[in-house]
Design an enzyme around this catalytic site. Structure first.
Site, PDB file in Angstrom:
ATOM      1  N   HIS A  93       0.905  -1.171  -0.057  1.00  0.00           N
ATOM      2  CA  HIS A  93       0.184  -0.075  -0.026  1.00  0.00           C
ATOM      3  C   HIS A  93       1.001   1.411  -0.105  1.00  0.00           C
ATOM      4  O   HIS A  93       2.229   1.022   0.165  1.00  0.00           O
ATOM      5  CB  HIS A  93      -1.114   0.089   1.159  1.00  0.00           C
ATOM      6  CG  HIS A  93      -0.238   0.148   2.416  1.00  0.00           C
ATOM      7  ND1 HIS A  93       0.631  -0.792   3.030  1.00  0.00           N
ATOM      8  CD2 HIS A  93      -0.457   1.206   3.594  1.00  0.00           C
ATOM      9  CE1 HIS A  93       0.990  -0.349   4.256  1.00  0.00           C
ATOM     10  NE2 HIS A  93       0.408   0.513   4.531  1.00  0.00           N
ATOM     11  N   HIS A 106       1.645   3.806   1.785  1.00  0.00           N
ATOM     12  CA  HIS A 106       2.137   4.731   3.007  1.00  0.00           C
ATOM     13  C   HIS A 106       3.781   4.661   2.977  1.00  0.00           C
ATOM     14  O   HIS A 106       4.204   3.514   2.679  1.00  0.00           O
ATOM     15  CB  HIS A 106       1.632   3.926   4.296  1.00  0.00           C
ATOM     16  CG  HIS A 106       0.406   4.578   4.491  1.00  0.00           C
ATOM     17  ND1 HIS A 106      -0.504   3.846   5.555  1.00  0.00           N
ATOM     18  CD2 HIS A 106      -0.388   5.437   4.147  1.00  0.00           C
ATOM     19  CE1 HIS A 106      -1.803   4.385   5.402  1.00  0.00           C
ATOM     20  NE2 HIS A 106      -1.669   5.371   4.791  1.00  0.00           N
ATOM     21  N   ASP A 122       6.273   4.290   4.890  1.00  0.00           N
ATOM     22  CA  ASP A 122       7.014   3.455   5.638  1.00  0.00           C
ATOM     23  C   ASP A 122       7.050   2.127   4.715  1.00  0.00           C
ATOM     24  O   ASP A 122       7.595   1.133   5.208  1.00  0.00           O
ATOM     25  CB  ASP A 122       6.493   3.320   6.827  1.00  0.00           C
ATOM     26  CG  ASP A 122       5.124   2.872   7.072  1.00  0.00           C
ATOM     27  OD1 ASP A 122       4.401   3.299   6.387  1.00  0.00           O
ATOM     28  OD2 ASP A 122       4.950   2.106   8.179  1.00  0.00           O
ATOM     29  N   HIS A 149      -7.183  -1.560   5.618  1.00  0.00           N
ATOM     30  CA  HIS A 149      -6.400  -0.626   6.321  1.00  0.00           C
ATOM     31  C   HIS A 149      -6.927   0.767   5.981  1.00  0.00           C
ATOM     32  O   HIS A 149      -8.200   0.778   5.298  1.00  0.00           O
ATOM     33  CB  HIS A 149      -4.850  -0.704   5.765  1.00  0.00           C
ATOM     34  CG  HIS A 149      -3.868   0.276   6.567  1.00  0.00           C
ATOM     35  ND1 HIS A 149      -3.892   0.445   7.749  1.00  0.00           N
ATOM     36  CD2 HIS A 149      -2.852   0.816   6.117  1.00  0.00           C
ATOM     37  CE1 HIS A 149      -2.959   0.919   8.306  1.00  0.00           C
ATOM     38  NE2 HIS A 149      -2.318   1.370   7.042  1.00  0.00           N
ATOM     39  N   ASP A 170      -0.490  -3.780   6.127  1.00  0.00           N
ATOM     40  CA  ASP A 170      -1.106  -3.356   7.222  1.00  0.00           C
ATOM     41  C   ASP A 170      -2.645  -3.598   7.335  1.00  0.00           C
ATOM     42  O   ASP A 170      -3.257  -3.514   6.277  1.00  0.00           O
ATOM     43  CB  ASP A 170      -1.038  -1.697   7.603  1.00  0.00           C
ATOM     44  CG  ASP A 170       0.542  -1.395   7.920  1.00  0.00           C
ATOM     45  OD1 ASP A 170       1.283  -2.238   7.519  1.00  0.00           O
ATOM     46  OD2 ASP A 170       0.655  -0.073   7.940  1.00  0.00           O
TER      47      ASP A 170
END
Lengths: 305, 305
Positions: free
Chosen positions: A63, A65, A67, A143, A213
């Site tokens: 995904h 994000h 991180d 998520h 996540d």
């Protein structure tokens, strides 16, 4: 050397810290490397673990994000400097493909290899990669933004042929492949020799699911049911369950419940929140639900036996 | 604690390696932090060196090669997670502002601080930052893409007033500031007391020039003439001079010639090519041209005395 090995490059959440790097893993499947997520500094840990850049041809981004993908541009630049030749495919959600393509076009001109973006479709189960011995499939996670897990599924292997039976029946070489795949053998005299007498069982096939996540969701357990080893995010301890809900994450206990429901053999947990000084409580709470839990750590290697 | 300190976060070239991280430095000027370049993993070294994220308000990007800016997105995300409140200004060439703004808009929504991009104009000398005690000026370097060096120039300080003279002439407080700035004192009786009798010399002002990446060019020496400490890239040794020319870089010897021509007090060299197992030859060749050379290294701190 294992044929199917999980290499943890980073297992923290949010941002690189003194303890953990952001998410990244390398699946080493018969010496072909597959990266899952690519947080900042992933390439550095890859180098430290002596995982060869030249063997990496597929990167799967769960995904968008930071991180999970801020190491991508640096890694692509490094692959270019290493004069990688074979194609690289980045499996990524559509908006990520657009943004990273733009950045690559500017920062990594004249790539010496072909760079492809394969779009992961939101909310679907989707075959992303297949060769003779492995499939990689995306499935939905739950998520704050569109997010996918990945299942690495080894294909069924051939049965082992019994050398003494080949000799006894004087079986010609051209028949061996079919017999390994389960065929009976018919002698020149017309006698049918059942496969079970000619072969022993194939080695078990291994599989690995990556789930980060995600909120705790039974649909994840269904999606990964029967997988040998599961990596599931375990950002929080029980006491911070409200945070897990608010931020679209899971507790260690919830990760373990998913592993139990999926009837996995083994669970690896990671994506630890920075708020904990160690992972003891996370491990303890996971172990209360599922017996075989490994704490992810940078440079950890897990062989799928 | 020094008032003006150079902190090396990364001094390698091209890509993070086992020995060096890509370019990044933090100038700590009276507890305000200024970052120059931001290669991948810069934020991690910043954390290791205990340089506080909250004190960082300006980032200067010399040019748009990945080894000088791929840490930017991760750092901005981390600043957001640390709930930074004061504005952050990124001084960067125009195309970089456009690209990074797009990435930040996508990946770092709802920043808790104001993010500004200040465009560095190509090929010009340009004042980028000024406060009561410091200016930061960009000047042209000569690389494969538009590239700027930066001069951090402390402003002239006030002279030291001699307490015994204040007492002797019974000088009123309201006059002290002007005297520290060089004014004479006129007594109520009309007697002029020359400033040189009332004060001693101000502390020397310090200055620092950052020159990476660049070909050897006498115009660089002119631009940084008189600067106290110079950081100059020294990618190659003499034997690889042809590579330096081809790739728009300098040798260690050339860096030292620039420092000598600029009449600097001190030279820091860095941006080492990965091809060398150590920096001994680079240092040796630089020292043949200039007597005071420091090898940059990750986590090195240099006080401008």
């Amino acid at each position: 050397m294992a044929n199917f090995q999980i290499n943890i490059l980073g297992c923290g959440s949010a941002t690189p810290s003194m303890k953990h790097l952001p998410s990244s893993q390398i699946i080493d499947f018969r010496n072909n490397l597959f990266m899952i997520d690519c947080g900042e500094c992933a390439q550095l840990t890859m180098r430290r673990m002596k995982l060869k850049f030249s063997r990496l041809n597929h990167i799967f981004i769960s995904h968008l994000h930071g991180d999970h993908c801020f190491g991508l541009l640096g890694l692509i630049s490094t692959l270019a400097l290493h004069e990688k030749q074979s194609a690289l495919t980045i499996h990524i959600h559509a908006e990520g493909a657009k943004l990273f393509k733009q950045m690559v076009d500017f920062f990594c001109r004249d790539l010496p290899f072909e760079l492809n973006f394969n779009i992961i479709e939101q909310g679907k189960t989707q075959l992303l990669f297949e060769n003779n011995s492995l499939t990689v499939t995306a499935f939905p996670l739950y998520h704050r933004v569109p997010c996918s897990g990945f299942i690495f599924q080894e294909k069924p292997k051939m049965r082992h042929i019994r050398g003494e039976m080949v000799k006894f029946y004087n079986i010609p070489v051209r028949c061996i492949h079919d017999i390994k795949n389960g065929a009976d053998y018919v002698t020149p005299e017309g006698q049918v020799i059942e496969n079970s007498r000619l072969t022993t069982d194939a080695d078990p096939v291994m599989s690995y699911a990556y789930c980060s996540d995600t909120l705790f969701d039974h649909r994840v357990a269904q999606a990964v049911a029967g997988v040998n080893t599961i990596y599931h995010e375990a950002t929080y301890v029980d006491d911070d369950h409200a945070l897990a809900i608010a931020r679209g994450h899971s507790t260690a206990r919830e990760a373990a419940i998913i592993a139990r429901e999926a009837q996995a053999q083994r669970l690896i947990i990671g994506h630890y929140s920075k708020r904990y000084t160690d992972e003891d409580t996370l491990l303890k709470q996971a172990l209360e639900e599922f017996p075989n839990v490994i704490l992810a750590n940078e440079q950890l290697r897990v062989d799928l036996l």
